[in-house]
Design a protein around this motif. Structure first.
Motif, mmCIF file in Angstrom:
data_model
loop_
_atom_site.group_PDB
_atom_site.id
_atom_site.type_symbol
_atom_site.label_atom_id
_atom_site.label_comp_id
_atom_site.label_asym_id
_atom_site.label_seq_id
_atom_site.Cartn_x
_atom_site.Cartn_y
_atom_site.Cartn_z
ATOM 1 N N GLY A 32 13.822 -21.544 15.202
ATOM 2 C CA GLY A 32 14.080 -22.590 16.196
ATOM 3 C C GLY A 32 12.829 -23.107 16.862
ATOM 4 N N GLY A 33 12.975 -23.452 18.124
ATOM 5 C CA GLY A 33 11.875 -23.994 18.931
ATOM 6 C C GLY A 33 12.271 -25.304 19.617
ATOM 7 N N PRO A 34 12.203 -26.449 18.918
ATOM 8 C CA PRO A 34 11.674 -26.592 17.555
ATOM 9 C C PRO A 34 10.166 -26.408 17.507
ATOM 10 C CG PRO A 34 12.118 -28.748 18.492
ATOM 11 C CD PRO A 34 12.601 -27.751 19.503
ATOM 12 N N GLY A 35 9.686 -26.047 16.336
ATOM 13 C CA GLY A 35 8.264 -25.914 16.132
ATOM 14 C C GLY A 35 7.758 -24.497 16.085
ATOM 15 N N SER A 72 20.234 -27.229 14.044
ATOM 16 C CA SER A 72 20.191 -28.657 13.686
ATOM 17 C C SER A 72 19.649 -28.836 12.278
ATOM 18 C CB SER A 72 19.311 -29.427 14.678
ATOM 19 O OG SER A 72 19.917 -29.523 15.946
ATOM 20 N N LEU A 73 18.603 -28.080 11.959
ATOM 21 C CA LEU A 73 18.050 -28.152 10.613
ATOM 22 C C LEU A 73 19.070 -27.687 9.584
ATOM 23 C CD1 LEU A 73 15.717 -28.551 8.634
ATOM 24 C CD2 LEU A 73 14.891 -26.267 9.243
ATOM 25 N N GLY A 74 19.754 -26.586 9.869
ATOM 26 C CA GLY A 74 20.746 -26.076 8.930
ATOM 27 C C GLY A 74 21.916 -27.018 8.742
ATOM 28 N N ALA A 75 22.412 -27.602 9.836
ATOM 29 C CA ALA A 75 23.527 -28.548 9.729
ATOM 30 C C ALA A 75 23.113 -29.792 8.948
ATOM 31 C CB ALA A 75 24.019 -28.928 11.123
ATOM 32 N N THR A 76 21.877 -30.235 9.151
ATOM 33 C CA THR A 76 21.383 -31.389 8.409
ATOM 34 C C THR A 76 21.264 -31.068 6.927
ATOM 35 O OG1 THR A 76 20.164 -32.170 10.356
ATOM 36 C CG2 THR A 76 19.484 -33.046 8.226
ATOM 37 N N TYR A 77 20.756 -29.883 6.608
ATOM 38 C CA TYR A 77 20.633 -29.496 5.206
ATOM 39 C C TYR A 77 21.998 -29.452 4.523
ATOM 40 C CZ TYR A 77 19.699 -26.948 0.947
ATOM 41 O OH TYR A 77 19.637 -26.599 -0.373
ATOM 42 N N PHE A 132 22.832 -31.832 1.395
ATOM 43 C CA PHE A 132 22.886 -31.125 0.111
ATOM 44 C C PHE A 132 24.104 -30.200 0.078
ATOM 45 C CE2 PHE A 132 18.467 -32.009 1.207
ATOM 46 C CZ PHE A 132 18.064 -32.767 0.117
ATOM 47 N N PRO A 133 25.294 -30.765 0.164
ATOM 48 C CA PRO A 133 26.494 -29.931 0.311
ATOM 49 C C PRO A 133 26.768 -29.028 -0.878
ATOM 50 C CG PRO A 133 27.089 -32.225 -0.105
ATOM 51 C CD PRO A 133 25.625 -32.204 0.149
ATOM 52 N N THR A 134 26.429 -29.458 -2.088
ATOM 53 C CA THR A 134 26.741 -28.632 -3.259
ATOM 54 C C THR A 134 25.716 -27.524 -3.476
ATOM 55 O OG1 THR A 134 25.546 -30.135 -4.737
ATOM 56 C CG2 THR A 134 27.897 -30.557 -4.399
ATOM 57 N N HIS A 135 24.590 -27.598 -2.801
ATOM 58 C CA HIS A 135 23.560 -26.561 -2.938
ATOM 59 C C HIS A 135 23.511 -25.646 -1.715
ATOM 60 C CE1 HIS A 135 22.114 -28.272 -6.616
ATOM 61 N NE2 HIS A 135 21.871 -29.443 -6.049
ATOM 62 N N SER A 136 24.431 -25.834 -0.793
ATOM 63 C CA SER A 136 24.441 -25.042 0.427
ATOM 64 C C SER A 136 25.216 -23.752 0.203
ATOM 65 C CB SER A 136 25.075 -25.854 1.564
ATOM 66 O OG SER A 136 25.168 -25.088 2.733
ATOM 67 N N GLY A 137 24.575 -22.616 0.432
ATOM 68 C CA GLY A 137 25.239 -21.332 0.297
ATOM 69 C C GLY A 137 25.827 -20.864 1.609
ATOM 70 N N ARG A 138 25.842 -19.580 1.821
ATOM 71 C CA ARG A 138 26.347 -19.020 3.072
ATOM 72 C C ARG A 138 25.379 -19.399 4.194
ATOM 73 N NH1 ARG A 138 30.477 -15.756 1.544
ATOM 74 N NH2 ARG A 138 30.802 -15.109 3.703
ATOM 75 N N THR A 139 25.928 -19.912 5.302
ATOM 76 C CA THR A 139 25.099 -20.432 6.387
ATOM 77 C C THR A 139 25.570 -19.859 7.714
ATOM 78 O OG1 THR A 139 24.685 -22.506 5.205
ATOM 79 C CG2 THR A 139 24.317 -22.508 7.579
ATOM 80 N N LEU A 140 24.636 -19.274 8.460
ATOM 81 C CA LEU A 140 24.918 -18.784 9.810
ATOM 82 C C LEU A 140 24.042 -19.561 10.783
ATOM 83 C CD1 LEU A 140 25.342 -15.060 10.905
ATOM 84 C CD2 LEU A 140 24.288 -16.761 12.386
ATOM 85 N N LEU A 141 24.683 -20.240 11.719
ATOM 86 C CA LEU A 141 23.980 -21.023 12.735
ATOM 87 C C LEU A 141 24.248 -20.380 14.092
ATOM 88 C CD1 LEU A 141 24.859 -24.642 11.504
ATOM 89 C CD2 LEU A 141 22.932 -23.182 10.827
ATOM 90 N N GLU A 142 23.206 -19.853 14.721
ATOM 91 C CA GLU A 142 23.364 -19.117 15.983
ATOM 92 C C GLU A 142 22.725 -19.873 17.141
ATOM 93 O OE1 GLU A 142 22.065 -14.933 18.164
ATOM 94 O OE2 GLU A 142 21.395 -15.342 16.121
ATOM 95 N N SER A 143 23.427 -19.875 18.286
ATOM 96 C CA SER A 143 22.991 -20.633 19.462
ATOM 97 C C SER A 143 22.878 -22.106 19.073
ATOM 98 C CB SER A 143 21.678 -20.098 20.026
ATOM 99 O OG SER A 143 21.865 -18.800 20.563
ATOM 100 N N VAL A 144 24.030 -22.691 18.866
ATOM 101 C CA VAL A 144 24.149 -23.980 18.180
ATOM 102 C C VAL A 144 23.811 -25.143 19.112
ATOM 103 C CG1 VAL A 144 25.708 -25.466 16.880
ATOM 104 C CG2 VAL A 144 25.937 -22.968 16.725
ATOM 105 N N VAL A 145 22.939 -26.037 18.645
ATOM 106 C CA VAL A 145 22.624 -27.268 19.358
ATOM 107 C C VAL A 145 23.757 -28.270 19.146
ATOM 108 C CG1 VAL A 145 21.003 -29.201 19.521
ATOM 109 C CG2 VAL A 145 20.144 -26.874 19.170
ATOM 110 N N SER A 146 24.044 -29.039 20.167
ATOM 111 C CA SER A 146 25.140 -30.004 20.093
ATOM 112 C C SER A 146 24.934 -31.002 18.957
ATOM 113 C CB SER A 146 25.230 -30.769 21.417
ATOM 114 O OG SER A 146 26.147 -31.838 21.323
ATOM 115 N N PRO A 147 26.022 -31.388 18.274
ATOM 116 C CA PRO A 147 25.907 -32.426 17.243
ATOM 117 C C PRO A 147 25.765 -33.824 17.831
ATOM 118 C CG PRO A 147 28.198 -31.777 17.498
ATOM 119 C CD PRO A 147 27.400 -30.853 18.373
ATOM 120 N N ASP A 148 25.985 -33.969 19.144
ATOM 121 C CA ASP A 148 25.839 -35.265 19.795
ATOM 122 C C ASP A 148 24.362 -35.486 20.097
ATOM 123 O OD1 ASP A 148 25.810 -37.500 21.378
ATOM 124 O OD2 ASP A 148 27.376 -36.818 22.754
#
Length: 506
Positions: A109-112, A228-233, A237-253
């Motif tokens: 995270g960070g970002p940066g 945010s990076l994981g959700a964007t990925y 690239f939906p067909t290449h996305s494997g198991r994804t854990l997003l912790e302390s999630v930033v708002s999609p808005d």
């Protein structure tokens, strides 16, 4: 934010120095999308401190001996793949399991924040069993760490100066103008580099890494901005996305005003929980027997110290110090309660455990790159007038903490300003989070205020998946805490680790 994220991750490093990666010698420059392996650099002093070398030196040494390091060559702009190129620093900790392993990319995270050594951090903590089936992949996102760090000395050295209890329009505008001029100067020096620092480009970098590793899918664990990076990925690239854990999630808005409102609302709610906590311990703190009584007394104390600060040989206690105590994290409530109890009796708080914010780890973040990455992902007000107006509305809506700086990287050092001041608006809107093939687990911490729980619920409405609520407020601390087994269980395919109950009490 970065300091809190890193404090929450149980990680390790050792040694000092600041040696650049040494790419393997080649006769021709590496091609786009090519991984070039080389010598792993020694971690810098900041990396060693941040990743916990003192606590986990044996574990670090054991894992560092197996670490593979290199660089990945990518386009600076993925819409112009034949143009300028970047080299991104990559580190891979190979699986210790007997069977075939797939890559699990990590981002703190960070970002940066530099993520290159995060594999060692994860392998040294409570989620170490991930190594049984995954190659852990660390990457310094473009512009950060050892991946062509982007800097803006004029902005990074800008000193906001001592902050009053609440800024005036004049002082806030002066800071805004100084920051905007600094950002404008740096943007004009290398506009192409600034334009390349987007979450969308970083997501394309992740898929280039997947292809370079010849993996059919990329598993991913991201924290804070890393969500945010994981959700964007996943969306791109939906067909290449494997198991994804997003912790302390930033708002999609992406609206910055809404983000700062959400953080302030969460802090106000945390204060109300604090007053109830103090009331339940009235025998110890003597601040009231009901939450309303405690609230009234604390706000009266703050008003008194605002007009007549307590001056002692240990320091001065006024509005700024009182606000720090009122904004205590759950882990700091005992110290903050003792400090407020002392101040209510006209005495200075005693000892180091006085409830003030804990000292953050040394910064391991590229400030300008982090600002650019964030501001590429949000729609931000283009003028000081708009930001100041929104700040005034927050002060009215949230009278306890609305005047103080929100703990979100889009907020400037002076409340009522933005770190995006002077940066051009993104050329393209951020990617709207969507659904993908791989299983998704969203993790929120019940009382955290940097990325509040409602943000994870909003993300889930866009992306689907499971939502797991951790019953404490430590931002980004799951892999190093009592719920680390849920991380391991999810990536092991144990869906019950995500779905059953939806709550983990560490």
């Amino acid at each position: 934010m970065a300091g809190v994220v890193l404090a929450g991750l149980l990680a390790a490093a050792c040694a000092d120095g600041d040696v650049r990666p040494q790419a393997a010698a080649t006769g021709t420059p590496p091609r786009t999308g090519e991984l070039t392996w080389g010598t792993c650099p020694e971690p810098s002093e900041a990396e060693a401190q941040v990743w916990g070398a003192a606590e986990h030196r044996p574990a670090y040494a054991r894992h560092a001996a197996r670490l593979r390091c290199g660089t990945l060559t990518v386009p600076a702009d993925w819409t112009a793949p034949r143009g300028r190129r970047l080299e991104l620093a990559v580190a891979i900790l190979p699986s210790t399991g007997d069977g075939p392993a797939e890559p699990l990319a990590l981002n703190p995270g960070g970002p940066g924040v530099s993520g290159r050594l995060m594999p060692i951090g994860i392998a040294s903590g409570g989620a170490r069993a991930l190594l049984d089936r995954y190659d852990l992949v660390g990457l310094d996102v473009r512009g950060t760490g050892r991946s062509g760090p982007a800097t803006c000395p004029a902005a990074e050295s800008l000193d906001a100066g001592p902050q009053p209890a609440a800024p005036t329009p004049r002082t806030a505008r002066a800071y805004w103008n100084r920051l905007a001029r600094a950002h404008t100067t740096c943007a004009e020096a290398d506009p192409a580099q600034l334009a390349s620092l987007t979450t969308t480009n970083a997501a394309h970098d992740l898929d280039a890494l997947r292809r370079a590793l010849r993996a059919p899918r990329l598993h991913y664990y991201g924290v804070s901005w890393g969500t945010s990076l994981g959700a964007t990925y996943r969306t791109l690239f939906p067909t290449h996305s494997g198991r994804t854990l997003l912790e302390s999630v930033v708002s999609p808005d992406p609206d910055l005003r809404g983000l700062l409102d959400g953080v302030t609302r969460a802090r106000e709610q945390r204060f109300e929980h604090f007053t109830a906590w103090l009331a339940a311990r009235s025998d110890r703190y003597g601040l009231g027997t009901t939450a309303d009584e405690v609230r009234t007394r604390l706000l009266s104390l703050r008003e008194r110290l605002t007009t007549r600060p307590l001056r002692t040989s240990d320091g001065t206690y006024g509005r700024v110090e009182t606000d720090q105590y009122l904004d205590a994290e759950p882990a700091d409530r005992a110290g903050a309660g003792a400090a407020l109890s002392s101040l209510a009796r006209g005495r200075a708080p005693a000892g180091d455990g006085d409830g003030k914010p804990r000292t953050a780890a040394p910064p391991l973040v590229a400030p300008f790159a982090g600002t650019a990455l964030l501001c590429s992902q949000v729609t931000h007000a283009a003028s000081f007038t708009e930001q100041w107006s929104a700040y005034g509305e927050r002060r009215t809506a949230y009278p306890v903490l609305g005047a103080t700086r929100p703990m979100f990287p889009g907020s400037g050092e002076v409340p009522g300003t933005s770190t995006c001041a002077g940066l051009p608006a993104p050329e393209r809107p951020p990617v709207e989070p969507g659904r993908a093939d791989g299983p998704l687990l969203l993790v929120a911490h019940r009382d955290e205020v940097i990325t509040p729980l409602p943000w994870a619920r909003a993300m889930r409405a866009r992306t689907g998946g499971w939502l797991l609520v951790v019953g404490e407020g430590e931002h980004g601390g799951m892999a190093g805490g009592g719920c680390a087994g849920r991380v391991v269980g999810f990536f092991a395919g144990e869906e019950g680790a995500a779905a059953e109950g939806g709550v983990c009490e560490p």
